[in-house]
Design a protein around this motif. Sequence first.
Motif, PDB file in Angstrom:
ATOM      1  N   ASP A  76       0.733 -10.246  -9.692  1.00  0.00           N
ATOM      2  CA  ASP A  76       0.927 -11.440  -8.884  1.00  0.00           C
ATOM      3  C   ASP A  76       2.058 -12.384  -9.575  1.00  0.00           C
ATOM      4  O   ASP A  76       3.206 -13.170  -9.050  1.00  0.00           O
ATOM      5  CB  ASP A  76      -0.132 -12.370  -8.539  1.00  0.00           C
ATOM      6  CG  ASP A  76      -0.958 -11.508  -7.491  1.00  0.00           C
ATOM      7  OD1 ASP A  76      -0.457 -11.005  -6.608  1.00  0.00           O
ATOM      8  OD2 ASP A  76      -2.180 -11.811  -7.555  1.00  0.00           O
ATOM      9  N   THR A 123       4.140 -11.511 -11.966  1.00  0.00           N
ATOM     10  CA  THR A 123       5.449 -10.697 -11.942  1.00  0.00           C
ATOM     11  C   THR A 123       6.214 -10.938 -10.705  1.00  0.00           C
ATOM     12  O   THR A 123       7.527 -11.085 -10.753  1.00  0.00           O
ATOM     13  CB  THR A 123       5.176  -9.211 -12.063  1.00  0.00           C
ATOM     14  OG1 THR A 123       4.373  -9.066 -13.402  1.00  0.00           O
ATOM     15  CG2 THR A 123       6.634  -8.530 -12.301  1.00  0.00           C
ATOM     16  N   LYS A 124       5.548 -10.893  -9.528  1.00  0.00           N
ATOM     17  CA  LYS A 124       6.156 -10.977  -8.361  1.00  0.00           C
ATOM     18  C   LYS A 124       6.435 -12.562  -8.013  1.00  0.00           C
ATOM     19  O   LYS A 124       7.715 -12.677  -7.759  1.00  0.00           O
ATOM     20  CB  LYS A 124       5.111 -10.775  -6.840  1.00  0.00           C
ATOM     21  CG  LYS A 124       5.784 -10.864  -5.648  1.00  0.00           C
ATOM     22  CD  LYS A 124       4.894 -10.617  -4.578  1.00  0.00           C
ATOM     23  CE  LYS A 124       5.414 -10.712  -3.166  1.00  0.00           C
ATOM     24  NZ  LYS A 124       6.395 -11.611  -2.907  1.00  0.00           N
ATOM     25  N   ASP A 142      10.430 -13.801  -7.477  1.00  0.00           N
ATOM     26  CA  ASP A 142      10.827 -14.475  -6.383  1.00  0.00           C
ATOM     27  C   ASP A 142      11.486 -15.863  -6.553  1.00  0.00           C
ATOM     28  O   ASP A 142      12.176 -16.297  -6.007  1.00  0.00           O
ATOM     29  CB  ASP A 142       9.390 -14.556  -5.513  1.00  0.00           C
ATOM     30  CG  ASP A 142       8.778 -13.498  -4.897  1.00  0.00           C
ATOM     31  OD1 ASP A 142       9.815 -12.303  -4.612  1.00  0.00           O
ATOM     32  OD2 ASP A 142       7.730 -13.516  -4.398  1.00  0.00           O
TER      33      ASP A 142
END
Length: 180
Positions: free
Chosen positions: A120, A122-123, A127
């Motif tokens: 999460d 990393t995302k 983003d």
Amino acid sequence: MTALIANGTILIVILATDIGRRRVTVTRIVRSVVVVAVVVAIFVDSVPTRGDNDLSLQLVGVGTGAICGLAAGALLPAHSYPASGRLYTVGGIGYALVWIVVSGGRVVFVYGAEHWFTADLTKFSIDYGISGQDTYANAFVFMSLAMLLTRTTVLLGKMRKRRPPTRRAPFPATSDARAG
């Protein structure tokens, strides 16, 4: 790991120097500034700016630290003793808890980033254009430093506010030799 060592160093210095009844001195104020300088020299290699929001995240760390430092400073009452004119602070359980909870929160985040929510994070980083772990580490180090410097600024303010007024000698009367 870097942020944790810096975080632990600052927590130990704060708890050792502020808990209980402590005299406010220039040495105590300067010690905090020296700790900040040493921590920056040792733990901050660079200020990442590759990602679109690297600088923003690091500034959020500074802002959060300043707010936490104000809260800590509010929980560090100052008293001056008329007999000696010395200023003392009394760091109690509330003050200690602010530092422990904030420091513990940083530790939990670092542990969580490595074990609980790595994907999460990393995302989120992708983003929102955060270039990597150095940005997060700096944000936490800057948060710690801003908290310490803000607490130090609050102490300086209390020191100036409580300082007894200095007595100045009035200007000597001047006589004009020409006036008769």
